[in-house]
Design an enzyme around this catalytic site. Structure first.
Site, short mmCIF file in Angstrom:
data_model
loop_
_atom_site.label_atom_id
_atom_site.label_comp_id
_atom_site.label_asym_id
_atom_site.label_seq_id
_atom_site.Cartn_x
_atom_site.Cartn_y
_atom_site.Cartn_z
N ARG A 1 3.83 -3.61 48.54
CA ARG A 1 4.51 -4.76 47.92
C ARG A 1 5.73 -5.22 48.73
NH1 ARG A 1 6.36 -4.21 42.58
NH2 ARG A 1 5.46 -6.09 41.71
N GLU B 1 14.07 -1.79 43.76
CA GLU B 1 14.59 -1.46 42.44
C GLU B 1 14.64 0.05 42.21
OE1 GLU B 1 12.13 -3.92 39.82
OE2 GLU B 1 13.50 -5.60 40.13
N GLU C 1 0.53 -12.05 44.49
CA GLU C 1 0.65 -11.40 43.18
C GLU C 1 1.12 -12.41 42.13
OE1 GLU C 1 2.83 -7.66 43.28
OE2 GLU C 1 3.36 -7.85 41.17
N TRP D 1 22.04 -8.54 39.89
CA TRP D 1 20.63 -8.79 40.20
C TRP D 1 20.36 -9.97 41.13
CZ3 TRP D 1 17.33 -5.05 39.02
CH2 TRP D 1 17.70 -4.12 38.04
N ARG E 1 19.06 -13.39 47.08
CA ARG E 1 17.85 -12.60 46.77
C ARG E 1 16.58 -13.34 47.22
NH1 ARG E 1 16.28 -10.16 40.82
NH2 ARG E 1 14.02 -10.24 41.07
N ASP F 1 11.12 -13.94 41.07
CA ASP F 1 10.43 -12.98 40.21
C ASP F 1 9.69 -13.65 39.06
OD1 ASP F 1 9.59 -10.61 39.19
OD2 ASP F 1 11.51 -10.02 38.34
N GLU G 1 8.20 -24.69 30.27
CA GLU G 1 9.19 -25.01 31.31
C GLU G 1 10.25 -25.98 30.77
OE1 GLU G 1 7.60 -27.36 34.53
OE2 GLU G 1 9.21 -26.77 35.89
N GLU H 1 5.36 -1.00 30.94
CA GLU H 1 6.49 -1.81 31.40
C GLU H 1 6.09 -3.28 31.32
OE1 GLU H 1 8.68 -0.20 34.55
OE2 GLU H 1 9.73 -2.05 35.04
N ARG H 2 6.94 -4.06 30.66
CA ARG H 2 6.66 -5.50 30.49
C ARG H 2 5.34 -5.75 29.77
NH1 ARG H 2 11.81 -6.26 31.05
NH2 ARG H 2 12.58 -5.72 33.11
N GLU I 1 6.09 -11.81 31.05
CA GLU I 1 7.46 -11.29 31.08
C GLU I 1 8.51 -12.39 30.94
OE1 GLU I 1 8.44 -9.06 34.62
OE2 GLU I 1 10.53 -8.82 34.02
N LYS J 1 4.77 -11.44 45.79
CA LYS J 1 4.85 -12.24 44.56
C LYS J 1 4.81 -13.73 44.91
CE LYS J 1 7.27 -8.96 41.63
NZ LYS J 1 8.29 -8.72 40.60
O1 GCW Z 1 9.85 -8.52 37.28
C1 GCW Z 1 10.40 -7.30 37.60
C2 GCW Z 1 10.33 -6.53 36.33
C3 GCW Z 1 10.23 -5.05 36.54
C4 GCW Z 1 9.08 -4.78 37.51
C5 GCW Z 1 9.41 -5.47 38.82
C6 GCW Z 1 8.32 -5.32 39.87
C7 GCW Z 1 7.53 -2.98 37.60
O2 GCW Z 1 11.42 -6.88 35.55
O3 GCW Z 1 10.01 -4.47 35.29
O4 GCW Z 1 8.84 -3.42 37.70
O5 GCW Z 1 9.58 -6.84 38.62
O6 GCW Z 1 7.55 -6.26 40.04
O7 GCW Z 1 8.25 -4.30 40.51
#
Ligand code: GCW
Length: 683
Positions: free
Chosen positions: A316, A283, A384, A544, A333, A362, A514, A157-158, A390, A357
């Site tokens: 997380r 998610e 994180e 989202w 969000r 994100d 950026e 993933e990513r 990504e 994070k």
């Molecule tokens: O950034 C988003 C991504 C998802 C990812 C999620 C996460 C693993 O688009 O693909 O899933 O974050 O951090 O859980």
């Protein structure tokens, strides 16, 4: 053990030449513990280098000919498990450590020093002894690798560097040498923990915890030799998925007993297992909310199962409503993690680490630091970061992220934030992670021969490990270190040219990225789903929670307490006030916190609309200049495959940067009707 070196693979920052200085000398390893796999590793590393470069290594005692002594103390000398000291006297360079891991890190320190490890003061030839200890206890990489190929997300993933190095179509890789080589690279940066499966845990992946433990034990044994503990991403619903009780309620005794027994079996197979990483109620992943329980209840249940063995759970904080109605302006969000977790401060058990994070959204190229990090003094926190690109160009774009991470790690919640990070870590993001927590990043590695797709993206992986060890390190100095190791002076025609070109391309590449993407911190103008390339309104009417609210008059998200979502109020003072105020908010975050007219004058003196035009023209030009810089290395003696790979990707970066420039500029020109003050072409 032998030191793995695969010829078909790019050696990254550990080419054979990096060991020349050590391998051409006479080394003594003095360690009373002989049964540590890490001491065996140190020995094997030095022996392999000597084999190549003509030196010698023994495990006996120092004699007149000794150049290097690697010494494990018999009594702890205050260096800790992983610390070491390096000094030089009487013609002998000495690395001292209290524990085997310290000796390994000390060896890699010498690798970084190269020949200078064996020189001292010009007169005495001595070198004062310096001590090195990691700032952060756990320095972890998370792999979002799937065991089975996921129909939507693929093997990783990513992931932007091919398939997984761990898994291939449902099975453990048969290329275990590659894992050894990877472990070695990571240890050389200071990484000491890893997960090998995605935080989105599918049915097959869930079984790593039970009937696929053999695979886990095989990987763990490889990483153990380099001081790296294996952790697993687990599904909160594991009991239900894996034949346990029909519920995952964290307060249900049968569920707790299932986790205790399952965890005991994991430790039977992997005695030094690190622990669990959990994405819950996020998610679509299962979590404690389904049972009316809190995230502290959920995390503590797993923490309790791990506690008898010294394991930890990384839980997380990426919890938000991913089924939002874009019409609903009251849901933000950015607020979600704080709203969910800050009230739980003090409720997490000691071996539960909340993994947050770095930003509230994100992994955007620019976000404010997550207020959660400053709001939970009674909780261990992991911060994180995302090495995999990504949202920063999919390893097709050069984007050296060290400066971004360094800014994040140096951010001071007590306010004094704008100045350079002094190393006085108390209230900085790094200081908070140092307090029994972790620094974590999502890896950018796959089975690509250059590891990361883009050869220059290796620098991000390197810099993450080094910053996790020493958050106050200057990211440009770390880049320089990476250049010296990856392109050793004797292997290229003109080392100064190579170094100059790489710095010119990479030092400012994050800011360049950026400039040509989403402006002023607004974020998320990417193509939905794959997150590559521009799509200004791609996310605007989705579920989202990632909106920019551009209209004919202005753009940005009002997150003030006074009139907006109130997110600015989640920061302590003075940041709550700085971000609340249109006049004081730093330009680069203005549209994250405020909705302003296009004519609003920034602190820089430019209007918002003119800033958008100027930065997008400049950013795309800078991408083109990067390509010109690289072309200066066409005959510099670089590996031709590496040269070509970077050249191809730069073509794509230049194309993509122009695409970004033109779409963003045209979009805002059409919305605002304001022409560019310099009359440049806008479509
Ligand atoms: O950034 C988003 C991504 C998802 C990812 C999620 C996460 C693993 O688009 O693909 O899933 O974050 O951090 O859980």
């Amino acid at each position: 053990m032998t030191v793995a070196m695969q010829t078909n693979l790019h050696p990254a920052w550990l080419p054979a030449d990096a060991f020349r200085a050590i391998g051409s000398r006479r080394t003594v390893i003095s360690a009373t513990t002989s049964d540590s796999p890490l001491i065996d590793t140190v020995y094997a590393e030095v022996r392999a280098a000597c084999y190549r470069f003509g030196g010698t290594v023994t495990r006996s005692s120092v004699d007149d000919d000794t150049d290097l002594m690697l010494r494990l103390t018999s009594e702890p000398g205050g260096l800790g498990d992983e610390g070491y000291s390096v000094g030089r006297a009487d013609g002998i360079t000495t690395v001292t450590a209290d524990g085997p891991a310290g000796l390994l890190y000390g060896l890699f320190h010498l690798v970084r020093l190269g020949g200078s490890a064996f020189t001292g003061d010009p007169v005495t030839d001595d070198r004062a002894t310096r001590t090195h200890r990691p700032a952060v206890r756990r320095r972890m990489l998370n792999h979002w690798d799937n065991v089975d190929v996921n129909p939507l997300m693929g093997q990783i993933e990513r992931g932007y560097a091919g398939g997984s190095i761990f898994w291939r179509a449902g099975a453990l890789t048969d290329d275990l040498d590659r894992l050894r080589t990877y472990a070695r690279l990571l240890a050389a940066t200071g990484i000491n923990a890893i997960t090998v499966n995605n935080v989105n845990v599918g049915r097959t992946e869930a079984r790593l915890l039970t009937d696929r433990l053999d695979d886990v034990a095989t990987i763990a044994a490889i990483f153990r030799a380099y001081g790296i503990a294996l952790h697993l991403s687990v599904s909160f619903a594991s009991p239900m998925v894996l034949g346990g009780p029909p519920t995952a309620d964290p307060l249900d005794e049968s569920v707790r007993a299932w986790w205790a027994a399952t965890t005991a079996r994991v430790y039977d197979a992997v005695p030094d297992f690190g622990g669990y990483v959990v994405k819950a109620d996020s998610e679509g992943q299962p979590g404690p909310f389904a049972y009316g329980r809190s995230h502290a209840d959920g995390a503590n249940m797993l923490a309790d199962a791990l506690a008898p063995y010294g394991g930890v759970v990384h839980w997380r904080a990426f919890v938000y409503n991913h089924r939002q109605d874009w019409r609903d302006r009251s849901t933000d969000r950015a607020r979600a993690a704080y709203d969910h977790f800050a009230p739980l401060d003090g409720q997490f058990h000691d071996n539960a680490i909340l993994q947050v994070k770095y930003g509230p959204m994100d992994f955007q190229a620019r976000e404010p630091v997550s207020p959660v990090i400053g709001a939970m003094p009674a909780t261990r926190l992991a911060v994180e970061l995302q090495v995999t690109q990504e949202y920063t160009g999919h390893q097709l774009h050069v984007c050296y992220l060290g400066p971004l991470w360094s800014e994040v790690l140096g951010f001071r919640f007590d306010g004094d934030g704008d100045g350079p990070f002094t190393g006085d870590a108390g209230s900085t993001v790094a200081g908070i992670a140092e307090h029994g927590g972790s620094l974590v990043a999502v890896s950018n590695v796959g089975d690509d021969p250059f590891w990361c797709g883009h050869p220059l993206a290796q620098a991000n992986l390197y810099a993450f490990g080094r910053l996790a060890w020493e958050p106050a390190a200057d990211p440009v100095v770390l880049l320089d270190e990476w250049i010296s190791l990856t392109f050793p002076a004797d292997t290229v025609d003109d080392p100064a040219l190579v170094r100059g070109v790489l710095h010119a391309m990479m030092d400012g590449s994050w800011r360049t990225y950026e400039r040509y993407t989403a402006p002023l911190g607004v974020g998320f103008m990417v193509r939905p789903a794959d997150h590559y390339g521009p799509s200004v309104d791609g996310y605007e009417y989705t579920q989202w929670g990632t909106y920019h609210f551009a209209d004919r008059d202005g753009v940005g998200v009002d997150r003030t307490r006074a009139a907006g979502t109130g997110f600015a109020g989640q920061y302590p003072k003075p940041w709550a006030d700085v971000y609340e105020s249109i006049a004081d908010c730093p330009d680069e975050l203005l549209l994250f916190f405020h909705h302003v007219p296009y004519g609003h004058v920034l602190r820089s003196g430019s209007t918002v609309i003119q800033h958008i035009y100027d930065t997008h023209f400049a950013g795309a030009d800078e991408a083109a200049t990067m390509r010109e810089h690289w072309q200066r290395l066409a005959d510099a003696g670089l590996d031709p495959a590496l040269y070509a790979r970077v050249a191809d990707r730069l073509d794509e970066q230049v194309r993509s940067a122009r695409e970004w420039r033109d779409q963003i500029n045209t979009y805002f020109f059409r919305k605002s009707g304001v022409p560019d003050a310099h009359g440049r072409r806008i479509h």
